[in-house]
Design an enzyme around this catalytic site. Structure first.
Site, mmCIF file in Angstrom:
data_model
loop_
_atom_site.group_PDB
_atom_site.id
_atom_site.type_symbol
_atom_site.label_atom_id
_atom_site.label_comp_id
_atom_site.label_asym_id
_atom_site.label_seq_id
_atom_site.Cartn_x
_atom_site.Cartn_y
_atom_site.Cartn_z
ATOM 1 N N HIS A 1 11.805 -6.584 -1.856
ATOM 2 C CA HIS A 1 11.789 -5.405 -3.090
ATOM 3 C C HIS A 1 12.085 -6.485 -4.183
ATOM 4 C CE1 HIS A 1 13.823 -2.856 0.322
ATOM 5 N NE2 HIS A 1 12.371 -2.474 0.404
ATOM 6 N N ASN B 1 12.623 -4.293 -11.018
ATOM 7 C CA ASN B 1 11.729 -4.310 -12.309
ATOM 8 C C ASN B 1 12.713 -4.064 -13.466
ATOM 9 O OD1 ASN B 1 9.154 -4.264 -11.464
ATOM 10 N ND2 ASN B 1 9.612 -2.662 -10.084
ATOM 11 N N LYS C 1 0.027 1.754 6.712
ATOM 12 C CA LYS C 1 0.487 0.392 6.756
ATOM 13 C C LYS C 1 0.240 -0.190 7.984
ATOM 14 C CE LYS C 1 4.252 1.042 3.190
ATOM 15 N NZ LYS C 1 3.920 0.117 2.549
ATOM 16 N N VAL D 1 0.689 -1.078 -0.177
ATOM 17 C CA VAL D 1 0.088 -0.017 0.059
ATOM 18 C C VAL D 1 0.666 1.210 0.064
ATOM 19 C CG1 VAL D 1 -1.765 -1.232 1.016
ATOM 20 C CG2 VAL D 1 -0.279 -0.008 2.543
ATOM 21 N N VAL D 2 0.188 2.536 -0.049
ATOM 22 C CA VAL D 2 1.027 3.729 -0.017
ATOM 23 C C VAL D 2 2.107 3.914 0.988
ATOM 24 C CG1 VAL D 2 -0.821 4.838 1.255
ATOM 25 C CG2 VAL D 2 0.331 6.194 -0.368
ATOM 26 N N GLU D 3 2.949 4.373 0.740
ATOM 27 C CA GLU D 3 4.092 4.852 1.686
ATOM 28 C C GLU D 3 3.721 5.814 2.752
ATOM 29 O OE1 GLU D 3 7.653 3.495 1.663
ATOM 30 O OE2 GLU D 3 6.443 2.092 0.804
ATOM 31 N N SER E 1 10.493 0.953 1.037
ATOM 32 C CA SER E 1 11.711 0.947 1.221
ATOM 33 C C SER E 1 12.469 2.301 2.016
ATOM 34 C CB SER E 1 12.477 1.231 -0.236
ATOM 35 O OG SER E 1 11.818 2.244 -0.793
#
Length: 145
Positions: free
Chosen positions: A117, A120, A72, A65-67, A94
């Site tokens: 992590h 990509n 969280k 979800v959003v940082e 991160s």
């Protein structure tokens, strides 16, 4: 979605609209976004309101979800009572310390909590970083080639 009409608010298909659009994009993308396109059949879409209990059958739950620490933490507090004992919970954050996210959760949860992590694009870069927290059990940290 934030823009649901009143009738849509009780319709799981409408509540899954954003996820469905993302999944359809994944299926149509060229080159394929999945390393093995046939694996798309293994994916089911859902949302945190209608499908939350399905987490109880998972071996690995990845939070992405959003940082935002509060968001969280709230999600992890919801996950703790439904997850199966011994299942791994990881976060894709991160920038937020693992100890801050898992503060107030049980020792059993924290032993199975870590950071992950994904590099990509995942279909080409077969790399996954595992980040142990100060309470992550050492037996959970396994290197696979």
């Amino acid at each position: 979605p934030f823009d649901l009409s009143d009738p849509e608010k009780t319709d799981p298909a409408a509540r899954n609209r954003i996820v469905k659009q993302g999944f359809d994009t994944l299926l149509a993308s060229q080159p394929p976004l999945l390393m093995h396109p046939a694996d798309a059949a293994r994916i089911s879409i859902g949302n945190l309101e209608d499908d939350f209990e399905t987490l109880s059958g998972c071996d690995w739950i990845v939070e992405v979800v959003v940082e935002n620490l509060d968001i969280k933490r709230e999600l992890l507090k919801r996950i703790e009572p439904v997850r199966r004992k011994g299942s791994i919970v990881s976060t894709n954050t991160s920038g937020i310390p693992l100890h801050a996210m898992s503060e107030g959760l049980s020792s059993e949860f924290r032993q199975h909590f870590l950071g992950t992590h994904f590099f990509n694009p995942v279909r080409y870069m077969r790399l996954l970083e595992l980040v142990a927290g100060e309470h992550t059990a050492a037996r959970r940290m396994v290197m696979v080639k």
